[in-house]
Motif scaffolding. Sequence first.
Motif, PDB file in Angstrom:
ATOM      1  N   PHE A 234       0.793  -1.201   0.049  1.00 55.79           N
ATOM      2  CA  PHE A 234      -0.167   0.008   0.107  1.00 55.79           C
ATOM      3  C   PHE A 234       1.027   1.200   0.015  1.00 55.79           C
ATOM      4  O   PHE A 234       0.435   2.322  -0.716  1.00 55.79           O
ATOM      5  CB  PHE A 234      -0.936   0.049   1.494  1.00 55.79           C
ATOM      6  N   GLY A 235       2.060   1.346   0.772  1.00 52.92           N
ATOM      7  CA  GLY A 235       2.846   2.450   1.151  1.00 52.92           C
ATOM      8  C   GLY A 235       3.555   2.672  -0.456  1.00 52.92           C
ATOM      9  O   GLY A 235       3.504   3.919  -0.970  1.00 52.92           O
TER      10      GLY A 235
ATOM     11  N   ASN B  62      -0.102   1.374   9.960  1.00 49.87           N
ATOM     12  CA  ASN B  62      -1.161   0.252   9.727  1.00 49.87           C
ATOM     13  C   ASN B  62      -2.584   1.344   9.667  1.00 49.87           C
ATOM     14  O   ASN B  62      -3.419   1.220  10.505  1.00 49.87           O
ATOM     15  CB  ASN B  62      -1.395  -0.720  11.122  1.00 49.87           C
ATOM     16  N   PRO B  63      -2.763   1.977   8.592  1.00 48.69           N
ATOM     17  CA  PRO B  63      -3.750   2.810   8.685  1.00 48.69           C
ATOM     18  C   PRO B  63      -5.143   2.279   8.430  1.00 48.69           C
ATOM     19  O   PRO B  63      -5.266   1.152   8.118  1.00 48.69           O
ATOM     20  CB  PRO B  63      -3.471   3.835   7.108  1.00 48.69           C
ATOM     21  N   THR B  64      -6.069   2.942   8.853  1.00 49.10           N
ATOM     22  CA  THR B  64      -7.478   2.466   8.847  1.00 49.10           C
ATOM     23  C   THR B  64      -8.186   2.787   7.224  1.00 49.10           C
ATOM     24  O   THR B  64      -7.543   3.634   6.500  1.00 49.10           O
ATOM     25  CB  THR B  64      -8.456   3.207   9.852  1.00 49.10           C
ATOM     26  N   LEU B  65      -9.486   2.355   7.001  1.00 48.62           N
ATOM     27  CA  LEU B  65     -10.045   2.618   5.810  1.00 48.62           C
ATOM     28  C   LEU B  65     -10.302   4.224   5.767  1.00 48.62           C
ATOM     29  O   LEU B  65     -10.104   4.734   4.647  1.00 48.62           O
ATOM     30  CB  LEU B  65     -11.405   1.859   5.715  1.00 48.62           C
ATOM     31  N   ASP B  66     -10.374   4.701   6.654  1.00 49.30           N
ATOM     32  CA  ASP B  66     -10.842   6.291   6.581  1.00 49.30           C
ATOM     33  C   ASP B  66      -9.604   6.988   6.302  1.00 49.30           C
ATOM     34  O   ASP B  66      -9.773   7.965   5.505  1.00 49.30           O
ATOM     35  CB  ASP B  66     -11.174   7.057   8.101  1.00 49.30           C
ATOM     36  N   VAL B  67      -8.547   6.606   6.593  1.00 48.16           N
ATOM     37  CA  VAL B  67      -7.181   7.232   6.191  1.00 48.16           C
ATOM     38  C   VAL B  67      -6.935   6.767   4.748  1.00 48.16           C
ATOM     39  O   VAL B  67      -6.457   7.528   3.717  1.00 48.16           O
ATOM     40  CB  VAL B  67      -5.911   6.699   7.119  1.00 48.16           C
ATOM     41  N   VAL B  68      -7.156   5.702   4.215  1.00 45.08           N
ATOM     42  CA  VAL B  68      -7.043   4.988   2.924  1.00 45.08           C
ATOM     43  C   VAL B  68      -7.973   5.897   1.952  1.00 45.08           C
ATOM     44  O   VAL B  68      -7.585   6.529   1.032  1.00 45.08           O
ATOM     45  CB  VAL B  68      -7.328   3.478   3.117  1.00 45.08           C
ATOM     46  N   GLU B  69      -9.151   6.325   2.552  1.00 41.12           N
ATOM     47  CA  GLU B  69      -9.783   6.892   1.788  1.00 41.12           C
ATOM     48  C   GLU B  69      -9.783   8.569   1.433  1.00 41.12           C
ATOM     49  O   GLU B  69      -9.648   9.205   0.571  1.00 41.12           O
ATOM     50  CB  GLU B  69     -11.207   7.022   2.399  1.00 41.12           C
TER      51      GLU B  69
ATOM     52  N   LEU C 182      -4.959   2.140  -5.133  1.00 41.23           N
ATOM     53  CA  LEU C 182      -3.668   1.827  -4.178  1.00 41.23           C
ATOM     54  C   LEU C 182      -3.769   0.404  -3.566  1.00 41.23           C
ATOM     55  O   LEU C 182      -2.740   0.320  -2.957  1.00 41.23           O
ATOM     56  CB  LEU C 182      -4.493   2.795  -2.769  1.00 41.23           C
ATOM     57  N   PHE C 183      -4.385  -0.545  -4.113  1.00 38.82           N
ATOM     58  CA  PHE C 183      -4.371  -1.833  -3.675  1.00 38.82           C
ATOM     59  C   PHE C 183      -4.016  -2.870  -4.993  1.00 38.82           C
ATOM     60  O   PHE C 183      -4.129  -3.965  -4.933  1.00 38.82           O
ATOM     61  CB  PHE C 183      -5.625  -2.293  -3.024  1.00 38.82           C
ATOM     62  N   GLU C 184      -3.508  -2.097  -6.302  1.00 41.94           N
ATOM     63  CA  GLU C 184      -3.063  -2.816  -7.175  1.00 41.94           C
ATOM     64  C   GLU C 184      -1.669  -3.590  -6.943  1.00 41.94           C
ATOM     65  O   GLU C 184      -1.018  -3.325  -6.289  1.00 41.94           O
ATOM     66  CB  GLU C 184      -2.934  -1.904  -8.387  1.00 41.94           C
ATOM     67  N   SER C 185      -1.544  -4.782  -7.563  1.00 37.69           N
ATOM     68  CA  SER C 185      -0.273  -5.681  -7.285  1.00 37.69           C
ATOM     69  C   SER C 185       0.928  -4.937  -8.149  1.00 37.69           C
ATOM     70  O   SER C 185       0.683  -4.512  -9.012  1.00 37.69           O
ATOM     71  CB  SER C 185      -0.353  -7.129  -7.647  1.00 37.69           C
TER      72      SER C 185
END
Lengths: 68, 68
Positions: free
Chosen positions: B7-8, B45-52, B65-68
Amino acid sequence: MELREKFGLNVRRSRKAKRMTIEVLAHQSELSYSYVGEIERGLRNPTLDVVEALARGLGIDVATLFES
Amino acid sequence: MELREKFGLNVRRSRKAKRMTIEVLAHQSELSYSYVGEIERGLRNPTLDVVEALARGLGIDVATLFES
């Protein structure tokens, strides 16, 4: 729709596609039954580690859980 | 590779593709500069809110952001 809700719906959709109960998914993800249920209903704000555990428990790629 | 690391790297790749500095991304995501830097290095270890918030700050779909 907030990401939490969309993610929860995707977990439920993927779980049902595998004809898996919440009990089985909770066991395979090493999470509690109630927590998985609340995630599916969009009531929780899970971290990436939990997202990874759910994908592993479902036997699918993480990206699938973020499809529109 | 752990999801946190993947993710990073995806956040960094997407940010650089937009020629965006960490300062600008942090501002647009309403997150701190140091926190965004640590996320990019797989240290958080971010949460979904941070991902959003990061996807919104980058102006991209979360799935990217989750592509391989």
